[in-house]
Design a protein around this motif. Sequence first.
Motif, short mmCIF file in Angstrom:
data_model
loop_
_atom_site.label_atom_id
_atom_site.label_comp_id
_atom_site.label_asym_id
_atom_site.label_seq_id
_atom_site.Cartn_x
_atom_site.Cartn_y
_atom_site.Cartn_z
N LEU A 71 0.79 -1.53 -0.13
CA LEU A 71 0.27 0.16 0.02
C LEU A 71 0.79 1.20 0.39
O LEU A 71 0.56 2.36 -0.29
CB LEU A 71 -0.71 -0.16 0.89
CG LEU A 71 -1.73 -1.08 1.32
CD1 LEU A 71 -2.98 -0.88 2.19
CD2 LEU A 71 -2.83 -0.51 0.51
N GLY A 72 1.63 0.57 1.08
CA GLY A 72 3.24 2.28 0.84
C GLY A 72 3.27 3.06 -0.27
O GLY A 72 3.06 4.43 -0.29
N PRO A 73 3.81 2.75 -1.31
CA PRO A 73 4.48 3.26 -2.08
C PRO A 73 3.40 3.66 -4.01
O PRO A 73 3.34 5.50 -3.90
CB PRO A 73 4.88 2.12 -3.33
CG PRO A 73 5.61 1.18 -2.64
CD PRO A 73 4.14 0.59 -1.50
N LEU A 74 2.02 3.20 -2.91
CA LEU A 74 0.21 3.61 -4.61
C LEU A 74 0.20 4.43 -3.61
O LEU A 74 -0.65 5.68 -3.87
CB LEU A 74 -0.25 2.73 -4.28
CG LEU A 74 -0.10 1.22 -4.96
CD1 LEU A 74 -0.60 0.07 -4.76
CD2 LEU A 74 0.25 2.19 -6.20
N LEU A 75 -0.30 5.08 -1.81
CA LEU A 75 -0.86 5.73 -1.26
C LEU A 75 0.42 7.22 -1.34
O LEU A 75 0.05 8.29 -1.75
CB LEU A 75 -0.83 5.66 0.27
CG LEU A 75 -1.67 4.41 0.77
CD1 LEU A 75 -1.33 4.50 2.35
CD2 LEU A 75 -2.81 4.71 0.59
N ALA A 76 1.80 6.40 -1.55
CA ALA A 76 2.42 7.53 -1.57
C ALA A 76 2.81 8.74 -2.76
O ALA A 76 2.70 9.82 -2.53
CB ALA A 76 4.12 7.31 -1.04
N SER A 77 2.70 7.62 -3.47
CA SER A 77 2.56 8.38 -5.24
C SER A 77 1.24 9.10 -5.44
O SER A 77 1.71 9.90 -6.41
CB SER A 77 2.72 7.66 -5.99
OG SER A 77 2.09 6.09 -5.76
#
Length: 394
Positions: free
Chosen positions: A346-352
């Motif tokens: 989830l992290g990379p998608l949320l951050a981007s």
Amino acid sequence: MKVNVNVNSCEPVKNSTFVPVVGLSFFAVASGFLMSLIPLSLSSFGLDESLVPWLASIFYFGLLIGATCIESVVAKTGHRVAFILFLSLLISTIVLMLSLPSAATWLLARFIAGFAVAGIFVVVESWLLMADSAKQRAKRLGLYMTSLYGGSALGQLGIGPVGIDGVLPYLFVLGLLMLAILPPLLIKSGQPKNEHNLKMKLSEIKKLSRPAILGCLVSGLLLGPIYGLMPVYITNQTGSAEQTGILMATIILGGMLVQPLVSYLSPKMSKSLLMALFCLFGALAVMGILESKSFMVLSASYLLLGACSFALYPIAITLACDAIQMEKIVSATEIMLLSYSIGSVLGPLLASNLSDSPNALIFYLGGCLITTCLYMFIKSSEKIHTGQTPIAGA
């Protein structure tokens, strides 16, 4: 704290740390270099930069899937053979990427790589955590994290001298991974006996420390974007591939340097409070990155961010394993890795997708750290208010 351990059946004290730590060290150098190499080398293979967050997320999705089924592989083959198998699988994914450089192939390869890395993590973590006391577990996990992050930091420094274009950097990674296979391939003694491994029941999983599970989840929410998106962010911030390598190495160096402190403090104080403090200092590091006017201050801020971000996972996993039977260590590490993997996906998608701000990644990291800090402070204060000792507890 007394840990329920069947010493006679598992013989944990005879587990050698040499094979997993040396193999892990070579793997970490290769992995650290590869994590930064992939987003920076896309253009040289004719791939679009919009692929970056998807490559990061699908890698961690593979990690998540792997975390659900690694235990059975370890039970059937043993730790040493499983280590060799997962390293070999990781090598095959790089060969596939070089042979067929297309978006679909790279996404597939990174998914399989995530599965393989999940196996490596579970094998090495459970190998080292099969110790006869909470103190020894903390010490061994500190050695594991130091090797992992030290190797990853060293790997980042390869961006400058080895470069990021073409096939050569990937051949460098392949060479390192082949060296990682040699210790378990040549040394056949010292692995833990795994015939007594037991899978945790659903009722036992529900009783696992919630701060431990959340700590692993937040670790993934932080480290997924740090590994997957930070190289591109730093390149845009500094305009230099060499400085990108230096600052990425600084982040992971912070993670390595903090491990002895984590090993020392973890058995001596509330682990929830310890995670809260690291999140608080991590939030201060985020402010430093946003406000820094010099490269020295920027480097110090990234060093602190790395120390605080990489401290959460070892604290959380030792908290989860403190009060469970030795035979269920592999199962527990698998569950903790599953929590980490969900966060990493989830992290990379949320951050981007948080915003169009050039500092969106840093704002995201700050938000994760602040909210986790508040939660961990609340959990540690609940222990005190209910009259339970905060020493070495949740």
